[in-house]
Design an enzyme around this catalytic site. Structure first.
Site, PDB file in Angstrom:
ATOM      1  N   HIS A  85       0.834  -1.215   0.000  1.00  0.00           N
ATOM      2  CA  HIS A  85       0.000   0.000   0.000  1.00  0.00           C
ATOM      3  C   HIS A  85       0.860   1.253   0.000  1.00  0.00           C
ATOM      4  O   HIS A  85       1.886   1.311   0.665  1.00  0.00           O
ATOM      5  CB  HIS A  85      -1.023  -0.002   1.138  1.00  0.00           C
ATOM      6  CG  HIS A  85      -0.485   0.009   2.538  1.00  0.00           C
ATOM      7  ND1 HIS A  85      -0.338   1.168   3.267  1.00  0.00           N
ATOM      8  CD2 HIS A  85      -0.089  -0.988   3.367  1.00  0.00           C
ATOM      9  CE1 HIS A  85       0.125   0.879   4.470  1.00  0.00           C
ATOM     10  NE2 HIS A  85       0.293  -0.427   4.574  1.00  0.00           N
ATOM     11  N   ASP A  87      -0.604   4.249   0.659  1.00  0.00           N
ATOM     12  CA  ASP A  87      -1.182   5.256   1.559  1.00  0.00           C
ATOM     13  C   ASP A  87      -0.516   5.156   2.928  1.00  0.00           C
ATOM     14  O   ASP A  87       0.102   4.133   3.259  1.00  0.00           O
ATOM     15  CB  ASP A  87      -2.708   5.099   1.694  1.00  0.00           C
ATOM     16  CG  ASP A  87      -3.136   3.803   2.361  1.00  0.00           C
ATOM     17  OD1 ASP A  87      -2.529   2.747   2.087  1.00  0.00           O
ATOM     18  OD2 ASP A  87      -4.089   3.831   3.172  1.00  0.00           O
ATOM     19  N   ASP A 118       5.993   1.616   6.737  1.00  0.00           N
ATOM     20  CA  ASP A 118       4.574   1.211   6.599  1.00  0.00           C
ATOM     21  C   ASP A 118       3.887   2.108   5.584  1.00  0.00           C
ATOM     22  O   ASP A 118       3.310   3.105   5.926  1.00  0.00           O
ATOM     23  CB  ASP A 118       3.907   1.326   7.979  1.00  0.00           C
ATOM     24  CG  ASP A 118       2.464   0.878   7.993  1.00  0.00           C
ATOM     25  OD1 ASP A 118       1.988   0.333   6.990  1.00  0.00           O
ATOM     26  OD2 ASP A 118       1.798   1.090   9.024  1.00  0.00           O
ATOM     27  N   GLU A 152      -5.333   1.056   2.490  1.00  0.00           N
ATOM     28  CA  GLU A 152      -5.079   0.023   3.502  1.00  0.00           C
ATOM     29  C   GLU A 152      -5.272   0.579   4.899  1.00  0.00           C
ATOM     30  O   GLU A 152      -5.784  -0.096   5.787  1.00  0.00           O
ATOM     31  CB  GLU A 152      -3.663  -0.545   3.348  1.00  0.00           C
ATOM     32  CG  GLU A 152      -3.445  -1.867   4.089  1.00  0.00           C
ATOM     33  CD  GLU A 152      -3.054  -1.722   5.552  1.00  0.00           C
ATOM     34  OE1 GLU A 152      -3.131  -2.723   6.283  1.00  0.00           O
ATOM     35  OE2 GLU A 152      -2.682  -0.629   5.975  1.00  0.00           O
ATOM     36  N   GLU A 153      -4.845   1.817   5.103  1.00  0.00           N
ATOM     37  CA  GLU A 153      -4.903   2.389   6.454  1.00  0.00           C
ATOM     38  C   GLU A 153      -6.310   2.842   6.832  1.00  0.00           C
ATOM     39  O   GLU A 153      -6.530   3.312   7.940  1.00  0.00           O
ATOM     40  CB  GLU A 153      -3.916   3.560   6.575  1.00  0.00           C
ATOM     41  CG  GLU A 153      -2.458   3.201   6.313  1.00  0.00           C
ATOM     42  CD  GLU A 153      -1.824   2.297   7.384  1.00  0.00           C
ATOM     43  OE1 GLU A 153      -2.536   1.839   8.283  1.00  0.00           O
ATOM     44  OE2 GLU A 153      -0.603   2.059   7.288  1.00  0.00           O
ATOM     45  N   ASP A 179       4.735  -5.946   4.824  1.00  0.00           N
ATOM     46  CA  ASP A 179       4.049  -4.852   5.540  1.00  0.00           C
ATOM     47  C   ASP A 179       3.974  -5.246   7.011  1.00  0.00           C
ATOM     48  O   ASP A 179       3.004  -4.950   7.695  1.00  0.00           O
ATOM     49  CB  ASP A 179       2.647  -4.652   4.940  1.00  0.00           C
ATOM     50  CG  ASP A 179       1.964  -3.392   5.442  1.00  0.00           C
ATOM     51  OD1 ASP A 179       2.664  -2.473   5.914  1.00  0.00           O
ATOM     52  OD2 ASP A 179       0.713  -3.330   5.372  1.00  0.00           O
TER      53      ASP A 179
HETATM   54  N1  BES Z   1       1.486  -2.657   8.399  1.00  0.00           N
HETATM   55  C1  BES Z   1       0.284  -2.639   9.140  1.00  0.00           C
HETATM   56  C2  BES Z   1      -0.184  -3.995   9.588  1.00  0.00           C
HETATM   57  C3  BES Z   1       0.702  -4.663  10.596  1.00  0.00           C
HETATM   58  C4  BES Z   1       1.017  -4.015  11.774  1.00  0.00           C
HETATM   59  C5  BES Z   1       1.134  -5.935  10.382  1.00  0.00           C
HETATM   60  C6  BES Z   1       1.815  -4.639  12.704  1.00  0.00           C
HETATM   61  C7  BES Z   1       1.927  -6.576  11.313  1.00  0.00           C
HETATM   62  C8  BES Z   1       2.270  -5.907  12.472  1.00  0.00           C
HETATM   63  C9  BES Z   1      -0.823  -2.025   8.328  1.00  0.00           C
HETATM   64  O1  BES Z   1      -0.425  -0.989   7.504  1.00  0.00           O
HETATM   65  C10 BES Z   1      -1.821  -1.462   9.290  1.00  0.00           C
HETATM   66  O2  BES Z   1      -1.494  -0.639  10.091  1.00  0.00           O
HETATM   67  N2  BES Z   1      -3.048  -1.918   9.198  1.00  0.00           N
HETATM   68  C11 BES Z   1      -4.112  -1.411   9.968  1.00  0.00           C
HETATM   69  C12 BES Z   1      -5.347  -1.986   9.367  1.00  0.00           C
HETATM   70  C13 BES Z   1      -6.634  -1.347   9.755  1.00  0.00           C
HETATM   71  C14 BES Z   1      -6.648   0.126   9.514  1.00  0.00           C
HETATM   72  C15 BES Z   1      -7.758  -2.017   9.026  1.00  0.00           C
HETATM   73  C16 BES Z   1      -3.987  -1.795  11.429  1.00  0.00           C
HETATM   74  O3  BES Z   1      -3.525  -2.883  11.754  1.00  0.00           O
HETATM   75  O4  BES Z   1      -4.355  -0.955  12.257  1.00  0.00           O
HETATM   76 ZN    ZN Z   2      -0.208   0.836   9.012  1.00  0.00          ZN
END
Ligand code: BES
Ligand code: ZN
Length: 456
Positions: A85, A87, A118, A152-153, A179
């Site tokens: 992603h 964003d 990220d 994604e965020e 990610d």
């Molecule tokens: N990179 C993260 C996901 C992640 C965080 C994977 C820590 C493994 C360890 C991703 O960009 C993220 O922050 N996702 C959000 C998703 C949500 C907004 C649906 C999250 O986890 O808060």
């Molecule tokens: Zn994130």
């Protein structure tokens, strides 16, 4: 691989400069005032992949654009879908950044910028490894399909729709996503599980205007009091969520998995020190890794109402609200959790205030089977790039598309994280180690070769 390794060595500086260009674009998906920056980032990604020789499309959606790019099919070798992603999370609080979030700066071997790890920096490693193969050899050893999103965020809404409509053209044998994180500095990891999420906003309305808390306090329900009562009712002091039925679908942790995690080199004292907390908290009966990787949780992400200015003001506010989320584990379903929560809030909310619950977004939890040959291939590639065999971990964050990929394409994801836990994701001074960036590129370059040896 010598020719490719040499190419990567020779181009380190340029790869960094290109990443810094992308990091300078403030593609904050949550903030409508950044919509044109998000668009610019999508265009940057699309032109970059196009220039590398990929057949590339910039796909408009109802939200932020998607970028899709593919290389030539390679008969007999697997097709690999790379997801990432472009964003980023909002950069606030701005005054805590040492250098501005969208002016990438290098200090002590790290690049500091929102999105550094990220996910722009991690995603970009796969662009550069592909470049090396395309420039040094006649082509890639596997077919690559890139699917890069800009939401994604904020819950991955548009890509979900796209995935359902384009499952055939996205057909692949394995998915690669960078990610997530390594387990610790010098100890790379493959992540085989992620938590899901259910995110809400709760709005409470009490009297039709703010009131004098002396004249009316005690006689009129205060929406902030009501809000804290509701929020407090959601979790007990032992860390157990109180929504009726919440744990019904939770798969208990297996003994062998607990043993595997207990053997990881995790230093609880160092963890506390690094975070600046005097004690750790969480659900009774579980270790810190278990709590953050494989147990559901409840966190208030924001709360508002009443007087927050200087001095004091004796007010009984008319309105109050909060944003909060649950992290979910297999086999919890965010839709079911939303229904259970709604019923429970109806019970908890005191009379005299009206409430509105907004379901912001949800994502399913994920656990991949560890036996696939693709895991072994990834493990060898990481060992080649980082000089050490990766450990197998789960993580607590969420990447909602991963479960949708499995549902729609029938394919599991290799979550190969190049980041570190102290990279400050979603916090001020987000950073990415440039060494990890280059090791990630090298691992990725090896990965295409290792995957090509898995029969499709
Ligand atoms: N990179 C993260 C996901 C992640 C965080 C994977 C820590 C493994 C360890 C991703 O960009 C993220 O922050 N996702 C959000 C998703 C949500 C907004 C649906 C999250 O986890 O808060
Ligand atoms: Zn994130």
């Amino acid at each position: 691989m010598q020719d490719i390794v040499a190419y990567l060595e020779q181009n380190r500086g340029r790869f960094e400069q290109e990443l810094f260009e992308l990091l300078a674009i403030s593609s904050v998906s949550a903030d409508p005032s950044h919509a044109s920056d998000v668009q610019r980032a999508a265009q940057w990604v699309a032109s970059h992949l196009k220039a590398l020789g990929f057949n590339t499309q910039l796909i408009p959606t109802e939200g932020h654009p998607l970028v899709y790019a593919e290389s030539e099919p390679v008969p007999g070798a697997p097709t690999v879908l790379v997801y990432g992603h472009y964003d980023v999370q909002p950069p606030d609080p701005l005054d805590e950044w040492v250098t501005p979030p969208f002016e990438p700066a290098v200090r002590d071997g790290y690049v500091y910028a929102r999105g550094a790890t990220d996910d722009k920096g991690q995603m970009f490693t796969h662009f550069k490894s592909a470049e090396a193969w395309l420039r040094v050899r006649s082509g890639l050893p596997v077919q690559l399909k890139f699917l890069i999103e800009g939401e994604e965020e904020v819950g991955s809404t548009s890509i979900e729709k796209y995935l359902k409509e384009h499952a055939r053209s996205l057909a692949c044998d394995v998915i690669v996503i960078s990610d997530s994180s390594q387990f610790a500095p010098g100890l790379p990891a493959i992540t085989y599980g992620l938590r899901g999420i259910a995110y809400f906003e709760l709005r409470l309305q009490g009297p039709k205007r703010d009131l004098h808390s002396g004249t009316f306090g005690g006689a009129v329900m205060n929406p902030l009091n009501a809000l804290t009562r509701i929020l407090n009712g959601l979790i007990d002091s032992k860390g157990r969520i109180q929504i009726p039925g919440f744990y019904d679908d939770v798969v208990p942790l297996a003994a062998d998995e607990r043993a595997m995690w207990a053997s990881l080199p995790f230093d609880e004292e160092a963890y506390k020190r690094e975070l600046g907390v005097t004690a750790l908290a969480g659900e009774e009966g579980y270790s810190t890794l278990e709590r953050s990787w494989a147990r559901p949780t409840f966190d208030i992400n924001g709360i508002w109402g009443g007087y927050q200015g200087k001095g004091s003001k004796t007010v009984l506010p008319a309105r109050a609200g909060a944003k909060f989320s649950f992290r979910l584990v297999p086999n919890q379903d965010p839709k079911k959790i939303a229904q259970q929560l709604r019923r429970y809030i109806a019970e908890l909310c005191p009379e005299g205030v009206r409430w509105e619950l907004i379901e912001m977004h949800g994502g399913y939890p994920y656990v991949a089977p560890l036996q696939s040959p693709y895991f072994k291939a990834a493990s060898r590639a990481i060992e080649a790039g980082f000089g050490r065999q990766p450990v197998m971990i789960r993580e607590g964050g969420s990447i909602p598309i991963v479960t949708l990929f499995r549902q729609q394409l029938g394919v599991d994801s290799l979550l190969l994280g190049w980041g570190q836990h102290d990279d400050n994701t979603h916090s001020p001074n987000e950073r990415f180690s440039l060494e990890d960036f280059h090791r990630g590129i090298l691992s990725s370059a090896h990965l295409w070769l290792e995957l090509s040896r898995c029969s499709s």
